[in-house]
Design a protein around this motif. Structure first.
Motif, PDB file in Angstrom:
ATOM      1  N   VAL A  30       0.850  -1.200   0.000  1.00 37.50           N
ATOM      2  CA  VAL A  30       0.000   0.000   0.000  1.00 37.50           C
ATOM      3  C   VAL A  30       0.882   1.245   0.000  1.00 37.50           C
ATOM      4  N   LEU A  31       1.916   1.245   0.826  1.00 36.85           N
ATOM      5  CA  LEU A  31       2.831   2.388   0.875  1.00 36.85           C
ATOM      6  C   LEU A  31       3.547   2.580  -0.459  1.00 36.85           C
ATOM      7  N   MET A  32       3.884   1.478  -1.138  1.00 40.22           N
ATOM      8  CA  MET A  32       4.515   1.595  -2.456  1.00 40.22           C
ATOM      9  C   MET A  32       3.561   2.218  -3.462  1.00 40.22           C
ATOM     10  N   ALA A  33       2.287   1.873  -3.388  1.00 42.63           N
ATOM     11  CA  ALA A  33       1.303   2.474  -4.296  1.00 42.63           C
ATOM     12  C   ALA A  33       1.270   3.992  -4.105  1.00 42.63           C
ATOM     13  N   VAL A  34       1.290   4.425  -2.850  1.00 46.52           N
ATOM     14  CA  VAL A  34       1.307   5.861  -2.554  1.00 46.52           C
ATOM     15  C   VAL A  34       2.617   6.476  -3.047  1.00 46.52           C
ATOM     16  N   PHE A  35       3.720   5.786  -2.825  1.00 43.64           N
ATOM     17  CA  PHE A  35       5.042   6.264  -3.251  1.00 43.64           C
ATOM     18  C   PHE A  35       5.078   6.459  -4.771  1.00 43.64           C
ATOM     19  N   TYR A  36       4.508   5.521  -5.519  1.00 39.49           N
ATOM     20  CA  TYR A  36       4.460   5.653  -6.981  1.00 39.49           C
ATOM     21  C   TYR A  36       3.667   6.885  -7.405  1.00 39.49           C
ATOM     22  N   ILE A  37       2.544   7.126  -6.756  1.00 42.04           N
ATOM     23  CA  ILE A  37       1.713   8.282  -7.117  1.00 42.04           C
ATOM     24  C   ILE A  37       2.436   9.594  -6.783  1.00 42.04           C
ATOM     25  N   VAL A  38       3.056   9.658  -5.607  1.00 43.64           N
ATOM     26  CA  VAL A  38       3.821  10.853  -5.233  1.00 43.64           C
ATOM     27  C   VAL A  38       4.952  11.083  -6.243  1.00 43.64           C
ATOM     28  N   THR A  39       5.640  10.008  -6.597  1.00 40.00           N
ATOM     29  CA  THR A  39       6.729  10.094  -7.577  1.00 40.00           C
ATOM     30  C   THR A  39       6.213  10.601  -8.914  1.00 40.00           C
ATOM     31  N   ARG A  40       5.065  10.115  -9.316  1.00 36.19           N
ATOM     32  CA  ARG A  40       4.469  10.530 -10.584  1.00 36.19           C
ATOM     33  C   ARG A  40       4.228  12.038 -10.608  1.00 36.19           C
ATOM     34  N   PHE A  41       3.652  12.564  -9.526  1.00 37.92           N
ATOM     35  CA  PHE A  41       3.360  13.992  -9.494  1.00 37.92           C
ATOM     36  C   PHE A  41       4.633  14.837  -9.409  1.00 37.92           C
ATOM     37  N   LYS A  42       5.650  14.342  -8.738  1.00 41.38           N
ATOM     38  CA  LYS A  42       6.928  15.059  -8.686  1.00 41.38           C
ATOM     39  C   LYS A  42       7.569  15.097 -10.077  1.00 41.38           C
ATOM     40  N   LEU A  43       7.531  13.968 -10.790  1.00 42.05           N
ATOM     41  CA  LEU A  43       8.073  13.945 -12.155  1.00 42.05           C
ATOM     42  C   LEU A  43       7.278  14.852 -13.085  1.00 42.05           C
TER      43      LEU A  43
END
Length: 170
Positions: A87-100
């Protein structure tokens, strides 16, 4: 052919003449990271309900988590823990997406971290399963596959984003 990329965030405009196309970046932010987040979220469901432990008997898939948990009670705790990690990885991917997408300064490094942590979680779960349940060739294949895929992904993205580092200034 030279592309000019303009990124705007909070009233700041930076225009950089990179000479690089951004199709892979767009694929990453509009598709790949969302799919990774969804996949990670669905993986967490398998960890939480124990369906991560399966056996194939002919054409039947048998979910044998109850039997495994009866023999190895700590495995259920590990499954819940790895479900939380997913679950934390899913959130991490989304945060990463918005930063990129926002061309934030350290966004590519965040992507490398997400890919590395994702590979590490797969390796850690396989090692945990080996320690608790015993040796399995499937776990060895998971360890080797996760390590190789993680290294390749990070290398590809590192080469790609090193050529575009001047874009990530916000």
């Amino acid at each position: 052919m030279t592309n000019t990329m303009t990124n705007t965030t909070a009233g700041m405009t930076n225009s950089t003449n990179t000479g690089c196309k951004m199709k892979w970046h767009k694929f990453t932010i509009y598709f790949a990271l969302f799919v990774a987040a969804i996949s990670s979220a669905f993986s967490s469901i398998s960890y939480f309900n124990g369906h991560i432990h399966t056996a194939i008997n002919g054409s039947n898939i048998i979910y044998n988590s109850a039997e495994i948990y009866a023999q190895h009670p700590m495995m259920q705790t590990f499954d819940i823990l790895f479900g939380v990690f997913s679950v934390l990885m899913a959130v991490f991917y989304i945060v990463t997406r918005f930063k990129l997408a926002g061309f934030k300064k350290n966004a590519p490094k965040l992507l490398y971290a997400a890919l590395g942590v994702s590979s590490f979680i797969g390796i850690a779960y396989a090692l945990t399963s080996i320690i608790v349940l015993g040796f399995s060739m499937t776990h060895i294949i998971t360890i080797i596959g996760s390590a190789i895929i993680g290294i390749i992904e990070i290398a590809i993205y590192a080469v790609y984003y090193s050529k575009r580092s001047e874009l990530f200034t916000n």
